[in-house]
Each structure stands twice: as C-alpha cells, then as structure tokens.
Design a protein around this motif. Structure first.
Motif, short mmCIF file in Angstrom:
data_model
loop_
_atom_site.label_atom_id
_atom_site.label_comp_id
_atom_site.label_asym_id
_atom_site.label_seq_id
_atom_site.Cartn_x
_atom_site.Cartn_y
_atom_site.Cartn_z
N MET A 1 0.94 -0.84 0.30
CA MET A 1 0.09 0.24 -0.29
C MET A 1 0.90 0.96 -0.25
SD MET A 1 -3.04 1.35 0.10
CE MET A 1 -4.05 0.34 0.31
N ALA A 2 2.87 1.05 0.88
CA ALA A 2 2.82 2.09 0.46
C ALA A 2 3.26 2.77 -0.90
CB ALA A 2 4.28 1.64 2.05
N VAL A 3 3.88 2.00 -1.88
CA VAL A 3 4.24 2.19 -2.67
C VAL A 3 3.04 2.81 -3.53
CG1 VAL A 3 5.14 0.78 -4.75
CG2 VAL A 3 5.99 0.13 -2.03
N ALA A 4 1.95 2.39 -3.68
CA ALA A 4 0.68 2.55 -4.56
C ALA A 4 0.70 4.40 -4.08
CB ALA A 4 -0.01 1.28 -4.07
N VAL A 5 0.67 4.29 -2.41
CA VAL A 5 0.49 5.84 -1.89
C VAL A 5 1.31 7.07 -2.77
CG1 VAL A 5 0.32 7.03 -0.06
CG2 VAL A 5 -1.32 4.31 0.01
N THR A 6 2.99 6.27 -2.42
CA THR A 6 3.69 7.39 -2.94
C THR A 6 3.64 7.38 -4.30
OG1 THR A 6 5.33 6.21 -1.16
CG2 THR A 6 6.15 6.92 -3.22
N LEU A 7 3.50 6.40 -5.33
CA LEU A 7 3.13 6.98 -6.79
C LEU A 7 2.00 7.19 -6.70
CD1 LEU A 7 3.82 3.04 -7.85
CD2 LEU A 7 5.13 4.91 -7.39
N VAL A 8 0.75 7.68 -6.23
CA VAL A 8 -0.74 8.61 -6.72
C VAL A 8 -0.25 9.60 -6.10
CG1 VAL A 8 -2.68 9.19 -5.53
CG2 VAL A 8 -2.35 6.73 -6.08
N ARG A 9 0.19 10.18 -5.47
CA ARG A 9 1.23 11.38 -4.51
C ARG A 9 2.77 11.68 -5.87
NH1 ARG A 9 3.29 11.17 1.37
NH2 ARG A 9 3.75 13.52 0.73
N MET A 10 2.53 11.36 -5.99
CA MET A 10 3.98 11.04 -7.30
C MET A 10 2.86 12.14 -8.52
SD MET A 10 6.87 8.69 -7.24
CE MET A 10 8.26 9.17 -8.42
N LYS A 11 2.06 11.18 -8.98
CA LYS A 11 1.25 11.62 -9.71
C LYS A 11 0.55 12.65 -10.04
CE LYS A 11 -0.42 9.72 -14.05
NZ LYS A 11 -1.32 8.75 -14.10
N ILE A 12 0.25 12.35 -8.84
CA ILE A 12 -0.63 14.25 -9.17
C ILE A 12 0.17 15.10 -8.77
CG2 ILE A 12 -2.15 15.03 -6.82
CD1 ILE A 12 -2.82 12.94 -6.34
N ALA A 13 1.18 15.29 -8.31
CA ALA A 13 2.20 15.75 -8.46
C ALA A 13 2.75 16.38 -9.81
CB ALA A 13 3.41 15.96 -7.71
N ILE A 14 2.97 15.44 -10.59
CA ILE A 14 3.28 15.85 -11.56
C ILE A 14 2.14 16.01 -12.91
CG2 ILE A 14 4.03 14.73 -13.91
CD1 ILE A 14 5.71 12.36 -12.71
N LEU A 15 1.02 15.88 -12.51
CA LEU A 15 0.38 16.12 -13.08
C LEU A 15 -0.41 17.90 -12.63
CD1 LEU A 15 -2.78 13.07 -12.78
CD2 LEU A 15 -1.55 14.11 -15.01
N ARG A 16 -0.51 18.01 -11.06
CA ARG A 16 -0.24 19.12 -10.98
C ARG A 16 0.42 20.47 -11.29
NH1 ARG A 16 -0.22 18.77 -5.71
NH2 ARG A 16 2.20 19.16 -5.53
N HIS A 17 1.54 20.40 -11.97
CA HIS A 17 2.02 21.01 -12.28
C HIS A 17 2.57 20.78 -13.92
CE1 HIS A 17 4.74 22.30 -9.12
NE2 HIS A 17 5.06 21.32 -8.60
N SER A 18 2.04 19.92 -15.04
CA SER A 18 1.51 19.54 -16.36
C SER A 18 0.36 20.63 -16.69
CB SER A 18 1.40 18.67 -16.77
OG SER A 18 0.50 17.59 -15.83
N THR A 19 -0.70 21.44 -15.83
CA THR A 19 -1.63 21.46 -16.58
C THR A 19 -1.45 23.14 -16.35
OG1 THR A 19 -2.11 22.22 -13.63
CG2 THR A 19 -3.43 19.77 -15.22
N LYS A 20 0.10 23.74 -16.65
CA LYS A 20 0.10 25.12 -17.01
C LYS A 20 0.63 25.40 -18.79
CE LYS A 20 1.73 25.73 -12.27
NZ LYS A 20 2.64 26.38 -11.16
N GLY A 21 0.33 25.99 -19.08
CA GLY A 21 0.29 26.45 -20.41
C GLY A 21 0.09 25.53 -21.11
N ARG A 22 0.51 25.65 -23.04
CA ARG A 22 0.00 25.03 -23.52
C ARG A 22 -0.62 23.47 -23.04
NH1 ARG A 22 2.19 21.96 -28.19
NH2 ARG A 22 4.66 21.65 -26.98
N ARG A 23 0.79 22.65 -22.73
CA ARG A 23 -0.25 21.91 -22.53
C ARG A 23 -0.83 21.83 -21.54
NH1 ARG A 23 4.20 16.90 -20.09
NH2 ARG A 23 4.89 16.83 -22.61
N GLY A 24 -1.48 22.31 -20.23
CA GLY A 24 -3.37 22.60 -19.77
C GLY A 24 -3.77 22.61 -21.22
N GLY A 25 -3.65 23.46 -21.50
CA GLY A 25 -4.79 24.00 -23.00
C GLY A 25 -4.97 22.73 -23.61
N MET A 26 -4.10 21.86 -24.26
CA MET A 26 -4.84 21.36 -24.84
C MET A 26 -5.28 19.38 -23.20
SD MET A 26 -1.80 20.44 -27.22
CE MET A 26 -2.45 18.76 -28.42
N MET A 27 -4.56 19.86 -23.06
CA MET A 27 -5.74 18.55 -21.53
C MET A 27 -7.04 19.33 -21.24
SD MET A 27 -4.77 17.44 -18.31
CE MET A 27 -2.69 17.12 -18.66
#
Length: 586
Positions: A1-27
């Motif tokens: 479970m610890a691995v899953a929680v860590t990976l989910v937190r990593m994914k959320i952090a990456i998505l939060r930073h990728s929702t800006k700029g051109r990529r965010g508009g396309m998303m």
C-alpha cells in the motif's frame, strides 16, 4: 500500500505542474471533448437495446487502440524509473495500476461508466458502484497489457510489421464500422455478441447477472498478473542489437544521405511499424466496403496510403533525436533533398503499385487516381521535411526509448496534432489536381505532376533554408526539450491570457469535427441520398433539416478555425505594434 500511495502522490504532483501553459490548454480541450462523449454514453444508457453495450465496447477499443497513436499511452510514471529500487514486479504493477486511475482519461471514463447506474434494473443500483470500478480497471489494464505486448512485438522486425498490420486493420475497420453493421443485416440494431464482450460485463452485472462481477474480478487479476510479467521483461531485458550489414557506399554527399535514410527506413523498427501501419490502414479502409459488394473505394487505396504515410512520418527530424548534430556538422550535404528522395523511394513504388493494381478492378477512374497519386506524392515529399523543421516536436533518441518503443516523444499532444495537421495539408496539395481531373479528365494528370513537382521542389527549398538558418536552435530544442527564447517553431502561439489560449486550442483542436465529418462528409452523403450513416448527424434528421444542418456545421467549423487563427494573429500584431512604438519614459 505504501508503494501505491507514494506513486499516487507522485502522479498528482506531476499532473499539477503539467496543467499550465500549452499542455494545460490541450488537456482542457481534450477533457471537454471527452466529457461530451461521456455525456453521450450516459444518454445511451436510457435507450432500449444494446446501445450502452456498444458504447462501452467503443470505450474499451479506445483504451486499447488509443495508446498506439499517443506514444504508448500515459507514461507519466515509467516502470524503468523504479527498476533500481528492486521492487517485486507484482507489487510495482499494483502500485502503477492504482496511480493509473489518477488522470483526466480515467476520470472521464468513470463519468461515462456512470451510465451503469441509470442502466441498472430495479434493486441493482448498489451493484453499479463495484461494477464501475471493476470495469474501469479492466479498461486501464487492457490498455497497459496491449502496450506491453506491442512493445515486445516492436523488438523484432517481424513483430513490428505484424503489429503495424493489426493496428492499421483495426483502426480502418473502426472507421468503416457502418459497413459491417449493414453487412450483418442488423439494420440499425447492435449484434448480440457485443454485450458479452468484457466491456459489457458491467452492464450484465447491474441488470441482474451477478456472476459478471466475480468474472470481472478474475479478469482484473489475470490482466494484472500479465502486466506484471510484461513489466519484468520491460525493466529487466536489454534490447538486442541488430546484426551488422555491409557498409554503405556513395559517390556524393547527397547519395550518402539517401543511403543513410534508406538504411534507417529498413532498420528502425518504429519506422517499419509506421510504414506497415499506413499500408494496412489504406488497404483495409478501402477494402472494407467489399463486405457490401461495393468496389468503388479500392482505387483510392493508394491516395489513402500516401496521406497516412506522410502523417505517420510528420516528425521526421524529431524522430532521429539529437542525431541532428551530424547533419549540422556536415554542411553542403543537402540533407533535406536526400531525405525527400529516400521518402519517395520508400513510399512511391508501393503507392504506384497499389494504384496500378487496384484501379482496373473498377475500370477507373484512371485520370482521377493517377492525378491524385502524383500530386500527393510530391506534396507529401515536400511537406514531411518542411513540417518537421517548422513544427519540430523534440523526440527521444532511438537508443533511449526504453521499454516502450512507441514513445518517440515526451510531447504526445503536439505529436498527435502534427499527425492531423499533416493529413489536412497533404490532402490540400492534391486538391487542385483532383478538381482538374474531375473537370478536364487526363489534364488532371498533368496538373498532378506539375503541382507534385512544384511542392517537392518549393517546400523542400523552404525546409532546407529553415534548417540552415535555425539548425542550432532546433538542435538545442532537441537536446533540452525547451524552445529557445525568441526562436523555435513558427507555429508557437504568442503569449495569450489563459482564457484566450484555451479558446484558441479548443477551436483548433475541435474545429475539424463540425467542418469535416459533420459538415463536408455529411453533405456528400446527402448529395448521394445515403441516409442514417454512422454518426453523421444530418443524415438522421427530417428532410427539411438535413442540408441546413450540414451547412451550419460547415459554418461552425470555419468559424472555429477563423477564431483560432484570428486571436493569435491579433496578439502578434499588437506585440509588433508595441515594439515599433515603445512607451516613452516619463
């Protein structure tokens, strides 16, 4: 479970930073389109018959086929990143599976699966919740397993060609689904077997067939085990090297470029896959109406193949990675002309063979087919290098593609947009010759040869000048993935407020839907009295509303493209105006 929680937190952090700029508009634009499709699926849940089962079958196919065209799907967290940690494959797969539920695509799919609640029979509404989760898990895992299997296939030439054949055939048949519906004599009804596909097991569960729930759980467990095995192979096995070949010989620098490109076309497994995919798509798309006994599309196999081949190789320079430095360090080699010639040598003979072999089946129309083939070949050979240097998408060096050979770039959205842009532009290069052939017969062939030669020479010249002038900047972009200040692609949007950027990206991304399929293609069906065709809205309406709807769709598409081009133009003009009249200091 610890691995899953860590990976989910990593994914959320990456998505939060990728929702800006051109990529965010396309998303955002992709999310809007996905929500519209999800809303349509929920609407079908209120309909009688097997329409919901058919809709979920399409969603499942989208999850399986979609990654092929988007660089291998969601690779935000790659298994290779965690190989040094020594995690057991099954534990890593479980963690990655949990993190795979985080994202726009799973969220939209979950909205679409909410239709299970409305499709449930009385007293089974509570069954919908586990059915939705299990059905989404099946979608995600099928996508992961499909990408894993395709990655293994792309480690050998035979596998790459086989995968290209299968993918091209599946996509072509999806595009011609109406043919098979008519051929099966369903007359608008959905074949009964569709509801028993894995995509329909959730529906079976909420309609009282409770054994579907444990069956879904077993399927999830099997797919998870298969994915874990594929992950172990992906992270642990090194890619075998290909055997050596006799050295290339060339008398001139241009011949050397041609020989190098031809060697790349024969050895790069991704290019093998792309070329086979284009060929399979053209053959099966044009051959699908044979199920109805109609041979009229067979002569168009060659033009379809050319357009698809150009689209798949639209990022020609980007797919080579930082090997661009070799071109820049060899001035005078005329790299663009060599690549154009190699592209023609690779695609041209196959296209001509298809045209010569399949056009006699219907007895013509020879002028139309030969004119379009000549014009499209020249246009594509000019556009492929031109687009790849003007709208270059930084690619991954071939030796660093890792366990997912489909992933040739980190910018999947830009790469997908480039494919659609190339299809549109190549089609436009063939339009003058086609119109001439329709009006004046064999004069169209002369027009096709003339426009093809002109596009080959003129567009190639523009690409050569661009490469000579911006070569270092393009190499910088390839190495860093960042566009240089004040330079980079000519298609880069100017700095716009977030709201205007979203409008521009949405209009340019979705404008083709009302313009082409719902407008132009629907009008073509109406002109030929072909009604109730697939998803073309105008063909389902009462007689008085058909043509107004098709015209309205064309106007909406043109308006969207107009707005998408006008807003950046006005912003650039405003910037130039301010640069020419700087503000005075008080």
């Amino acid at each position: 479970m610890a691995v899953a929680v860590t990976l989910v937190r990593m994914k959320i952090a990456i998505l939060r930073h990728s929702t800006k700029g051109r990529r965010g508009g396309m998303m955002a634009s992709g999310g809007v389109l996905g929500l519209l499709l999800a809303a349509g699926t929920v609407y079908l849940a209120f309909q009688d018959g097997d329409w919901p089962a058919a809709a979920y079958a399409v969603w499942m196919l989208g999850w399986i086929i979609g990654p092929v065209f988007s660089g291998g799907g969601d690779e935000t967290l790659r298994p290779e990143f965690f190989a040094p940690l020594g995690l057991p494959a099954r534990r890593l797969a479980a963690g990655l599976l949990v993190s795979a539920f985080v994202g726009v695509a799973p969220l939209i799919s979950l909205v679409a699966l909410a239709g299970l609640v409305f499709a449930a029979s009385p007293g089974n509404v509570l069954v919908a919740a586990p059915a939705m989760v299990l059905q989404l898990a099946i979608f995600v895992l099928l996508s992961k397993v499909a990408v894993g299997l395709l990655g293994i296939a792309l480690r050998s030439r035979v596998g790459a060609i086989g995968a290209g054949l299968i993918n091209g055939a599946v996509l072509a048949f999806l595009g011609q689904a109406w043919v098979f519906a008519v051929a099966f004599g369903q007359g608008g009804r959905i074949p009964a077997f569709v509801r028993y596909l894995p995509s329909g097991w959730g529906l079976l569960a909420v309609q009282g067939e409770y054994l579907a729930l444990p069956a879904m759980a077993v399927l999830v467990a099997l797919l998870l085990a298969a994915w874990a095995a594929l992950l172990a192979g992906r992270t642990g096995a090194s890619r075998p090297s290909t055997r050596g070949r006799r050295p290339m010989r060339a008398a001139t620098a241009r011949e050397a470029v041609v020989a190098k490109e031809l060697r790349t076309w024969s050895r790069d497994l991704v290019r093998n896959h792309q070329l086979t995919f284009a060929l399979a798509y053209g053959v099966f798309f044009a051959g699908a109406p044979l199920a109805l006994g109609w041979t009229g599309m067979l002569p168009w196999t060659a033009p379809i193949f050319i357009v698809m081949a150009a689209a798949m190789t639209a990022n020609l320079y980007g797919s080579d990675g930082t090997a661009l430095w070799l071109t820049l360090m060899t001035p005078g080699a005329s790299d663009v002309r060599g690549r154009q010639r190699a592209w023609l040598v690779t695609v041209g003979p196959v296209a001509v063979l298809l045209a010569v072999a399949l056009t006699p089946v219907t007895g013509g129309p020879w002028p139309l087919i030969l004119a379009s083939v000549a014009a499209l070949l020249g246009g594509a050979a000019g556009l492929v290098p031109l687009i790849s240097v003007y709208a270059l998408v930084p690619g991954i060096d071939p030796q660093r593609r890792g366990g997912n050979p489909l992933r040739t770039s980190e910018d999947d959205g830009a790469l997908t947009g480039l494919v659609y842009l190339m299809m549109l532009l190549v089609g436009l290069t063939g339009a003058p010759a086609v119109v001439t052939a329709l009006l004046y017969g064999w004069w169209g062939v002369a027009a096709g040869l003339a426009t093809g030669a002109l596009c080959y020479w003129g567009l190639g010249l523009l690409a050569e000048r661009r490469l000579a002038a911006q070569g270092p900047e393009l190499l910088h972009m390839m190495r860093t993935g960042r566009r240089p200040e004040g330079g980079g692609t000519a298609f880069k949007l100017p700095d716009l407020p977030k709201r205007q950027r979203t409008i521009v990206v949405t209009c340019l991304s979705l404008g083709a839907i009302p313009l082409a399929p719902q407008g132009i293609v629907a009008a073509a069906f109406l002109a030929n009295d072909r009604l109730r065709m697939s998803w073309f809205l105008a063909t389902y309406l009462p007689p008085g509303l058909r043509w107004p709807t098709a015209v309205l769709m064309i106007l909406i598409g043109l308006t969207m493209y107009g707005a998408g081009l006008w807003i950046p133009y006005r912003a650039r003009k405003r910037v130039k105006s301010s640069d020419g009249h700087p503000e005075r200091s008080p």
